[in-house]
Design a protein around this motif. Structure first.
Motif, PDB file in Angstrom:
ATOM      1  N   HIS A 289       0.838  -1.206   0.000  1.00 33.05           N
ATOM      2  CA  HIS A 289       0.000   0.000   0.000  1.00 33.05           C
ATOM      3  C   HIS A 289       0.872   1.256   0.000  1.00 33.05           C
ATOM      4  O   HIS A 289       0.624   2.200  -0.762  1.00 33.05           O
ATOM      5  CB  HIS A 289      -0.909  -0.019   1.229  1.00 33.05           C
ATOM      6  N   LYS A 290       1.892   1.258   0.835  1.00 31.42           N
ATOM      7  CA  LYS A 290       2.777   2.421   0.905  1.00 31.42           C
ATOM      8  C   LYS A 290       3.551   2.629  -0.397  1.00 31.42           C
ATOM      9  O   LYS A 290       3.969   3.744  -0.700  1.00 31.42           O
ATOM     10  CB  LYS A 290       3.767   2.257   2.062  1.00 31.42           C
ATOM     11  N   MET A 291       3.744   1.541  -1.157  1.00 29.75           N
ATOM     12  CA  MET A 291       4.500   1.623  -2.407  1.00 29.75           C
ATOM     13  C   MET A 291       3.605   1.806  -3.630  1.00 29.75           C
ATOM     14  O   MET A 291       4.087   1.744  -4.768  1.00 29.75           O
ATOM     15  CB  MET A 291       5.356   0.361  -2.574  1.00 29.75           C
ATOM     16  N   GLY A 292       2.312   2.004  -3.415  1.00 35.91           N
ATOM     17  CA  GLY A 292       1.421   2.278  -4.531  1.00 35.91           C
ATOM     18  C   GLY A 292       1.026   1.062  -5.334  1.00 35.91           C
ATOM     19  O   GLY A 292       0.644   1.178  -6.504  1.00 35.91           O
ATOM     20  N   ARG A 293       1.095  -0.117  -4.732  1.00 37.99           N
ATOM     21  CA  ARG A 293       0.648  -1.335  -5.395  1.00 37.99           C
ATOM     22  C   ARG A 293      -0.743  -1.720  -4.900  1.00 37.99           C
ATOM     23  O   ARG A 293      -1.122  -1.384  -3.780  1.00 37.99           O
ATOM     24  CB  ARG A 293       1.596  -2.503  -5.110  1.00 37.99           C
ATOM     25  N   ARG A 294      -1.479  -2.430  -5.742  1.00 43.20           N
ATOM     26  CA  ARG A 294      -2.713  -3.055  -5.289  1.00 43.20           C
ATOM     27  C   ARG A 294      -2.353  -4.359  -4.581  1.00 43.20           C
ATOM     28  O   ARG A 294      -1.327  -4.960  -4.892  1.00 43.20           O
ATOM     29  CB  ARG A 294      -3.642  -3.331  -6.471  1.00 43.20           C
ATOM     30  N   ALA A 327      10.999   6.317   4.192  1.00 38.58           N
ATOM     31  CA  ALA A 327      11.808   6.016   3.005  1.00 38.58           C
ATOM     32  C   ALA A 327      11.028   6.221   1.714  1.00 38.58           C
ATOM     33  O   ALA A 327      11.604   6.612   0.689  1.00 38.58           O
ATOM     34  CB  ALA A 327      12.327   4.580   3.080  1.00 38.58           C
ATOM     35  N   VAL A 328       9.718   5.949   1.736  1.00 35.47           N
ATOM     36  CA  VAL A 328       8.901   6.117   0.521  1.00 35.47           C
ATOM     37  C   VAL A 328       8.015   7.356   0.604  1.00 35.47           C
ATOM     38  O   VAL A 328       7.164   7.573  -0.258  1.00 35.47           O
ATOM     39  CB  VAL A 328       8.039   4.860   0.265  1.00 35.47           C
TER      40      VAL A 328
END
Length: 493
Positions: A289-294, A327-328
């Motif tokens: 979620h934090k990395m923009g993935r589903r 970090a993200v």
């Protein structure tokens, strides 16, 4: 996971699982000779389904310890094909040896398999350089292109067009060492030399080396040794959980967010779908979620409510400051949907016959059958027979009635020649199903028996839930027998 198959087959880019290892006292009441085969048979079913869910450029990442790693590798070879094995990553999970062990285990394995290796290679991402790696770039000759590192200009092997002589600025001459050749043909070397990309040492008389500039470096390829300094360790993961849930409500075997960040970074891009079918404390979903993935997570334990949902709520509202948040540059956002597995659609009556579960009302039955048959559930207010559709002209009707010829004929006429209707009913009376060219008629529950597994409540990998081994047969008692005279063999010497 079976419920995902219809909608998500071939759509999952990355599967990460951290299955339970099932070692220790749980095996006391089971036949010691079959514990591994039981565990592997349970994991096999899940791996076969995960293989179907993966996209052609997708990959599977499994964390496992030494107890089952090598058995699991062979099983994955069988399901995915040995040609699709990517790597056995060694993750340094501890920061110091376990003094209680004979030889302390400082690592876990991460088995990596692809759905199609040739496609996966093209899509695999590279790693960003660390601060230490960037600091290795220097500029001793004040090159206007900026800091650089150098690599040997020789390569192993013999290629006749790469066996020329090189003269250094000081006049010293070099030829490739025995068993080697220069890395490029002479015309390419001359171009590199004119661009100041060849380094002969500060005195200009060393063996030539080729420059690589920091400004041109896109990153580095991953390898199979992942240190705890790079991707975290067990103690770090435990601290992350303690901060989220408190020491009294911590999770026993979490994985650090940095470890999942690397796996997800290498194997996916923003918007891709990540699946974890052993969700545990929810680390995979939180990091994805934090990395923009589903993402999709599956968990059967009660910690779905005590750990996963509270954790994801903190991720969404931006109140989770730990892990990879800084970090993200995660600041919150998004959302998720929570589903509970429905009761079994079918159950057996007292004679062992499959019947529709009494807990299902008409709407629940129609929605479940639509999913099993590959239709989108979308009941119509205008047509009683329109419960869902697969295309603009293909529809489905689910009923527990016994349909007569007259009812089917009327239904066929109302549907019309330009549309088709799949009818699932308890029974029907008709001279021939072919009498209705725009209808396909099936009986339930027979039509859906093979679509799913019914009447099974426990899908865990806990060995305690497996059938116990049969008790050992008592040793037969020796019965007294009458001693018979033995035949003597005589030799005449």
């Amino acid at each position: 996971m079976k419920a995902l198959e219809q909608e998500f087959t071939g759509k999952v880019k990355c599967v990460f699982i951290d299955p339970p290892y099932n070692t220790g006292s749980a095996f006391e009441q089971y036949d010691d000779g079959i514990e591994h085969s039981l565990w592997l048979s349970l994991i096999r079913d899940r791996l076969e389904l995960l293989h179907r869910l993966l996209s052609e450029d997708g990959s599977l990442w499994i964390t496992i310890d030494d107890n089952e790693c090598h058995y699991l590798k062979v099983l994955c070879d069988e399901i995915f094909g040995r040609i699709n094995f990517v790597a056995n990553v060694v993750w340094q999970k501890r920061i110091q040896p376990d003094m209680r062990a004979t030889i302390g285990a400082g690592h876990d394995h991460i088995l990596v398999f692809s759905k199609n290796l040739s496609i996966f290679k093209q899509k695999l991402n590279i790693l960003e350089q660390t601060e230490d790696q960037r600091n290795r770039y220097k500029n001793p000759d004040n090159d206007p292109k900026g800091p650089w590192i150098s690599a040997d200009f020789m390569a192993k092997g013999f290629r006749p067009n790469q066996m020329y002589e090189i003269v250094t600025p000081s006049g010293k001459k070099y030829k490739p060492r025995p068993g080697s050749c220069w890395r490029n043909i002479e015309s390419v070397y001359q171009t590199l030399l004119s661009e100041n990309r060849i380094w002969f040492g500060k005195d200009g008389d060393s063996v030539p080396r080729k420059k690589t500039y920091l400004s041109e470096s896109e990153g580095i390829a991953a390898w199979t040794w992942w240190t705890n300094a790079e991707v975290g360790h067990n103690q770090e993961a435990k601290k992350e959980c303690n901060a989220l849930f408190g020491v009294e409500n911590t999770f026993e075997t979490p994985k650090p967010e940095r470890l999942l960040r690397r796996i997800i970074h290498l194997s996916t891009n923003p918007g891709d779908l990540v699946l974890d079918s052993f969700a545990g404390s929810g680390t995979t979903g939180a990091v994805a979620h934090k990395m923009g993935r589903r993402w999709i997570m599956i968990e059967l334990g009660e910690h779905c409510h005590t750990h996963i949902i509270p954790r994801l709520k903190k991720v969404i509202d931006g109140s989770d400051p730990g892990g990879i948040t800084e970090a993200v540059n995660w600041r919150g956002g998004g959302g998720f949907r929570y589903f509970r597995l429905a009761p079994s659609l079918l159950e057996t009556d007292r004679w062992g016959n499959w019947i529709i579960n009494k807990q299902y009302n008409a709407a629940m039955l129609a929605e479940a059958v639509c999913k099993l048959e590959g239709f989108r559930y979308a009941p119509s207010d205008e047509h009683y027979w329109l419960h869902g559709h697969s295309t603009e002209q293909d529809f489905i009707y689910v009923t527990t009635q016994t349909l007569t010829h007259e009812q089917l004929q009327a239904l066929s006429e109302e549907v019309g020649a330009s549309r088709t209707l799949l009818v699932l009913c308890l029974a029907y009376r008709a001279a021939s199903p072919d009498a209705y060219p725009n209808l396909t008629i099936k009986k339930i529950p027979q039509a859906v028996l093979s679509r799913c597994e019914y009447g099974h409540d426990d899908y865990s990998l806990q060995v305690e839930n497996l059938p116990a081994a049969p008790p050992p047969m008592p040793e037969p008692e020796d019965e007294p027998t009458e001693r018979k005279p033995t035949r003597q063999l005589g030799f005449d010497l």
